[in-house]
Design a protein around this motif. Structure first.
Motif, PDB file in Angstrom:
ATOM      1  N   GLU B 330     -31.621   3.722   3.576  1.00  0.00           N
ATOM      2  CA  GLU B 330     -31.836   2.820   4.704  1.00  0.00           C
ATOM      3  C   GLU B 330     -31.981   1.386   4.186  1.00  0.00           C
ATOM      4  N   VAL B 331     -31.157   0.481   4.720  1.00  0.00           N
ATOM      5  CA  VAL B 331     -31.242  -0.916   4.287  1.00  0.00           C
ATOM      6  C   VAL B 331     -31.808  -1.796   5.396  1.00  0.00           C
ATOM      7  N   ALA B 332     -31.735  -1.318   6.612  1.00  0.00           N
ATOM      8  CA  ALA B 332     -32.309  -2.018   7.761  1.00  0.00           C
ATOM      9  C   ALA B 332     -32.586  -0.919   8.781  1.00  0.00           C
ATOM     10  N   PRO B 333     -33.393  -1.190   9.806  1.00  0.00           N
ATOM     11  CA  PRO B 333     -33.665  -0.113  10.766  1.00  0.00           C
ATOM     12  C   PRO B 333     -32.366   0.461  11.336  1.00  0.00           C
ATOM     13  N   GLY B 334     -32.181   1.753  11.150  1.00  0.00           N
ATOM     14  CA  GLY B 334     -30.995   2.416  11.687  1.00  0.00           C
ATOM     15  C   GLY B 334     -29.740   2.242  10.863  1.00  0.00           C
ATOM     16  N   GLN B 335     -29.782   1.403   9.837  1.00  0.00           N
ATOM     17  CA  GLN B 335     -28.590   1.155   9.030  1.00  0.00           C
ATOM     18  C   GLN B 335     -28.762   1.759   7.643  1.00  0.00           C
ATOM     19  N   ARG B 336     -27.834   2.645   7.292  1.00  0.00           N
ATOM     20  CA  ARG B 336     -27.893   3.256   5.966  1.00  0.00           C
ATOM     21  C   ARG B 336     -26.621   2.908   5.219  1.00  0.00           C
ATOM     22  N   SER B 337     -26.753   2.669   3.928  1.00  0.00           N
ATOM     23  CA  SER B 337     -25.595   2.278   3.143  1.00  0.00           C
ATOM     24  C   SER B 337     -25.722   2.861   1.744  1.00  0.00           C
ATOM     25  N   ALA B 338     -24.596   3.218   1.151  1.00  0.00           N
ATOM     26  CA  ALA B 338     -24.611   3.795  -0.193  1.00  0.00           C
ATOM     27  C   ALA B 338     -24.039   2.776  -1.166  1.00  0.00           C
ATOM     28  N   CYS B 339     -24.865   1.876  -1.654  1.00  0.00           N
ATOM     29  CA  CYS B 339     -24.392   0.854  -2.581  1.00  0.00           C
ATOM     30  C   CYS B 339     -25.519   0.444  -3.514  1.00  0.00           C
ATOM     31  N   HIS B 340     -25.195   0.312  -4.819  1.00  0.00           N
ATOM     32  CA  HIS B 340     -26.213  -0.056  -5.805  1.00  0.00           C
ATOM     33  C   HIS B 340     -26.698  -1.486  -5.628  1.00  0.00           C
ATOM     34  N   LEU B 341     -25.897  -2.310  -4.967  1.00  0.00           N
ATOM     35  CA  LEU B 341     -26.296  -3.715  -4.792  1.00  0.00           C
ATOM     36  C   LEU B 341     -27.628  -3.829  -4.049  1.00  0.00           C
ATOM     37  N   ASN B 342     -27.873  -2.846  -3.170  1.00  0.00           N
ATOM     38  CA  ASN B 342     -29.100  -2.912  -2.378  1.00  0.00           C
ATOM     39  C   ASN B 342     -30.348  -2.720  -3.228  1.00  0.00           C
ATOM     40  N   ASP B 343     -30.201  -2.072  -4.395  1.00  0.00           N
ATOM     41  CA  ASP B 343     -31.346  -1.891  -5.282  1.00  0.00           C
ATOM     42  C   ASP B 343     -31.651  -3.186  -6.021  1.00  0.00           C
ATOM     43  N   ALA B 344     -30.587  -3.883  -6.365  1.00  0.00           N
ATOM     44  CA  ALA B 344     -30.761  -5.119  -7.118  1.00  0.00           C
ATOM     45  C   ALA B 344     -31.509  -6.159  -6.292  1.00  0.00           C
ATOM     46  N   ALA B 345     -31.215  -6.188  -5.021  1.00  0.00           N
ATOM     47  CA  ALA B 345     -31.797  -7.231  -4.165  1.00  0.00           C
ATOM     48  C   ALA B 345     -33.308  -7.060  -3.999  1.00  0.00           C
TER      49      ALA B 345
END
Lengths: 328, 345
Positions: B330-345
C-alpha cells in the motif's frame, strides 16, 4: 506555396458485384501538402481504405476507379499506364498496411526483400543496397540492424515486423506514404513508439502522409488535417484542432461523443443510434439521415460538400454552427 | 435451500467480498515430445517450457463494483478472467466466491455457484454457435438450469432480448444475420439470461466500431444499475477502462503491478509501468503532440526478466530491481503498487 504532393478530385471507386454496384468511394476530394499528415477517419465500410488503395492503384476487380482525378505532383494517377504506376509504387508512393505480413514475404529473409526493393527502382550495387537497407532499419528504431537483416519475418515480434514494413516503405524516401491502420493491432506502448518514429520521420524528410484509421485519438495527436468519411463520402474536413474542437457535421460530433475520454467519466456516452447502412443500396439523400438527430425534409436530397468556414468543409444541410445559413 | 446457499447467505451477511482470489497462479506447460525426451536423456540442454501466465495474484472484487483489468498482450489478463469465471482451473491458489472456496465444492455445488458468474467474450463472431437460432442461444441455458418453464419460455426470451436492446421479432434468426454490435448484444442477453450477479467481460468492446462501442458501453452501464451487477472488465483500452471502472488493476507479465481506485490511477499513477502506459495512450483531447516512448518490447513470458519483470524497460531501474521481486504494498489509501522505488522514498 509549392504545389501539393497529392490532390484528389471527385474520386469515385465502385465495386461491380453480382448483388449490384457498391459505391465504396463516391466523390471524394482532398489535398495533402508537402510534409503534412492527413488523418482519414471513418468506421468499417466507410471507404477509407479503398480510397488509399485507389491512390496507389491497388483496387482489385470487381472494383474500379470509375471517375475523378488523382493528381500526384501534377500527374493524374487514374490515367497513367500500369508500367508508369509500377515505377511510382514503392518508389515515390509507398503503403503501410495494418498487417505487416501483407508487405513481408514469410519465406524470404528481410535482407533479401529489402535489397530487392532497393534494386527495383535504383541502379546501385547489391552492397550499396544492403547499406541502404541497414540504415533504414536503424532509422525506424530496430536495434542491431546488421543481425536483424539476416532474420526471417517470423523471428520478429508484431511491433518489430511493423517497423520492418515501415522501413521498406521508407527505402526510397517516398514523397507520399499511405498508412492503413498500421498501429491498430499493436499494444499501446508499441503504438506509442511507432507513432513517435513516424512523427519524427515526417518532420525530417518532408514526406507527406495519409494516415487511415478509425481511432480519433491517434489522429488528434498525429495529423495536421482530418477528413471524416461516412458511407463512401467525406462528410467533413479541415484542420484537426478545429474539427475536433467544434465539429460541424452531426456524424463527426457523434463520433467524438462516442469516444470515452477523461472529462466524461462515468456518464453515459453520447451515442449515435442505429448502425452504418449497407453501401449496396444506400437510400437517396444524405446517407447519415436515418441516424441523424438533425435530419429533416431537406435531407432527402443529397447534400453537396461546401466550405462553411474558411478551411472547413462539410457535407450537411444542417451543420452544427450558428451561422445564418442554418435558418435557410 | 441447499447447504451452500445457506452458507453463502451467511457469508454475504458478514460482508464477504463477491470474489476473492488468494495467491492465484496459472502455468501452461509444454511437454517434451518423444524426440525431445531422447535428446534430454542424451544430455542435450532441452527442458520443458513453462509459461507463468498468471503469477501469484491476489484480487478482491466487492459487490456492486466495476473492476477494470488492464494490460498489454501476454500479461495474463484473459487467463485471470477465465479463472475468475470458473472456466479454467488455477494451478495454485484459492478462489472464494461469496466467501466460499469454489475449488473445494462438489461438481453440483460448483455448477450452482458458477452459474452466477457469466462471461462476455471479445469476438462476437466466434462466441456464438452459428447453427443455433438467437432464441435458442439465449434461452437454452435458463431452460436447462430450470430458471424458466417451457410455458414461460417465449416470454422469457423476449424479455432478455429486449433488455439487451434487440428486437424480439428477430429471435428466429441466426447469428450471421446480425451485425457485430447486435451479436455482442446477443452475447450479453445470453449471459444475463441465467440471472448472474457477476459478469466477466473479456475485451467485450474491442472488436466494435467507435459508435457501436459507445452503444454497448452505455448498455453495460445501464444494466449495471438495473440489475445490480458486479463487473470484472478486462481491456487493453485505457480510455474504456477509465470511463467504466471504479477500481483499476494493472498487470504486466503475469503479475499485478498496481491496483487503485480509477481516479487515483489516472491522476497519480505510482508504478513506472503504469506511468509509461498512460503516457503512451493517444488521447482525443491532445493535439499534435510528441508521442512519448517506453523503450523496449514486452519480453516473452516464456523467459521473463529476473526480479521486477519491468526492469529492462524501466527508466528508474536500479541494481535491486534485477535481483528482487517487488511485492504489492500500500502506497496510499486504497492504492497498492509493486515497485522498489517506494521503499527508497
Amino acid at each position: 506555396m509549392a504545389a501539393p504532393t497529392l490532390e484528389v478530385r471527385n474520386l469515385r471507386t465502385h465495386f461491380f458485384t453480382r448483388a449490384g454496384v457498391v459505391k465504396a468511394v463516391d466523390d471524394v476530394s482532398f489535398t495533402v501538402e508537402r510534409g503534412k499528415v492527413l488523418g482519414l477517419v471513418g468506421e468499417s465500410g466507410s471507404g477509407k481504405s479503398v480510397t488509399g488503395f485507389s491512390i496507389i492503384g491497388l483496387v482489385d476487380p470487381p472494383g474500379r476507379v470509375v471517375g475523378g482525378q488523382i493528381l500526384f505532383q501534377g500527374r493524374d494517377l487514374a490515367r497513367i499506364s500500369e508500367e508508369e504506376m509500377r515505377d511510382l509504387r514503392g518508389n515515390r508512393i509507398a503503403m503501410i498496411f495494418q498487417d505487416p505480413m501483407m508487405t513481408l514475404n514469410p519465406v524470404l529473409r528481410v535482407d533479401t526483400q529489402m535489397i530487392e526493393t532497393v534494386l527495383a527502382h535504383k541502379k546501385v550495387s547489391a552492397e550499396e543496397a544492403r547499406q541502404r537497407a541497414r540504415d533504414t532499419l536503424g532509422m525506424v528504431g530496430i536495434p542491431s540492424p546488421d543481425e536483424r537483416l539476416k532474420s526471417y519475418p517470423h523471428q520478429f515480434s508484431g511491433g518489430m515486423r511493423q517497423r520492418v514494413a515501415i522501413a521498406i516503405a521508407l527505402l526510397h524516401e517516398p514523397d507520399l506514404i499511405i498508412a492503413d491502420e498500421p498501429t491498430t493491432a499493436l499494444d499501446v506502448t508499441i503504438q506509442g513508439q511507432i507513432l513517435a518514429e513516424v512523427q519524427k520521420l515526417a518532420a525530417t524528410t518532408g514526406t507527406s502522409l495519409i494516415w487511415i484509421t478509425h481511432d480519433l485519438s491517434v489522429v488528434a495527436g498525429l495529423a495536421d488535417d482530418i477528413a471524416v468519411m461516412y458511407a463512401g463520402r467525406i462528410v467533413e474536413k479541415g484542420d484537426v484542432s478545429a474539427v475536433l474542437d467544434a465539429p460541424l457535421h452531426p456524424y463527426t460530433s457523434g463520433l467524438i461523443g462516442s469516444v470515452p475520454s477523461r472529462n466524461k467519466r462515468g456518464e453515459p456516452l453520447r451515442q449515435i443510434p442505429g448502425m452504418t447502412p449497407s453501401l449496396l443500396n444506400l437510400p437517396p439523400g444524405c446517407a447519415f439521415r436515418s441516424r441523424c438527430p438533425r435530419a429533416a425534409e431537406a435531407c432527402l436530397a443529397e447534400p453537396e460538400i461546401r466550405e462553411l468556414l474558411p478551411g472547413r468543409q462539410v457535407r450537411c444541410f444542417h451543420p452544427l454552427s450558428e451561422t445564418s445559413e442554418q435558418a435557410a | 435451500m441447499s447447504e451452500t446457499a445457506t452458507a453463502r447467505r451467511a457469508a454475504l451477511d458478514a460482508g464477504a467480498p463477491m470474489v476473492e482470489l488468494r495467491g492465484i497462479s496459472r502455468r501452461f506447460e509444454k511437454k517434451l515430445d518423444f524426440a525431445g525426451r531422447i535428446a534430454q536423456r542424451l544430455g542435450a540442454p532441452v527442458r520443458e517450457e513453462t509459461v507463468h501466465a498468471v503469477d501469484n495474484v491476489d484480487l478482491t472484487i466487492r459487490k456492486g463494483e466495476v473492476v477494470g483489468l488492464v494490460g498489454e498482450s501476454g500479461c495474463g489478463k484473459s487467463t485471470l478472467g477465465r479463472m475468475v469465471a470458473g472456466i479454467l482451473p488455477p494451478s495454485d491458489g484459492t478462489i472464494l466466491r461469496d466467501g466460499i472456496d469454489v475449488l473445494s465444492l462438489s461438481a453440483a455445488e460448483a455448477r450452482e455457484i458458477n452459474l452466477r458468474t457469466q462471461m462476455i467474450f471479445q469476438d462476437p463472431y466466434a462466441s456464438l454457435n452459428p447453427r443455433m437460432r438467437v432464441a435458442d442461444i439465449v434461452g437454452e441455458a435458463p431452460l436447462v438450469h430450470g430458471l424458466v418453464t417451457r410455458a414461460g419460455y417465449d416470454a422469457y426470451v423476449d424479455e432478455q432480448m429486449r433488455r439487451a436492446g434487440l428486437d424480439p421479432a428477430f429471435k428466429r434468426r441466426y447469428p450471421h444475420q446480425f451485425s457485430g454490435g447486435q451479436r455482442q448484444r446477443i452475447g450479453i442477453a445470453r449471459a444475463l439470461a441465467v440471472k448472474p450477479d457477476f459478469i466477466v467481460c473479456d475485451e467485450a468492446v474491442a472488436a466494435l466500431d467507435v459508435s457501436i462501442q459507445a452503444q454497448i458501453l452505455n448498455l453495460f452501464m445501464r444494466l449495471r444499475t438495473e440489475l445490480d451487477l458486479t463487473y470484472l472488465f478486462i481491456s487493453h483500452d485505457l480510455g474504456v477502462v477509465e470511463h467504466l471502472s471504479d477500481r483499476v488493476v494493472i498487470m504486466y507479465l503475469g503479475r499485478v503491478v498496481e491496483e487503485a481506485p480509477a481516479e487515483t490511477v489516472f491522476a497519480r499513477p505510482n508504478h513506472p509501468y503504469t506511468q509509461s502506459l498512460l503516457a503512451s495512450v493517444p488521447r482525443i483531447e491532445s493535439r499534435k503532440r510528441a508521442f512519448s516512448v517506453v523503450k523496449g518490447e514486452i519480453p516473452s513470458p516464456l523467459n521473463p526478466p529476473s526480479g521486477c519483470h519491468f526492469h529492462p524497460r524501466c527508466p528508474h531501474a536500479m541494481e535491486r530491481c534485477k535481483l528482487e521481486k517487488p511485492v504489492l504494498k500500500e502506497v496510499a489509501p486504497g492504492q497498492r503498487s509493486a515497485c522498489h522505488l517506494n521503499d527508497a522514498a
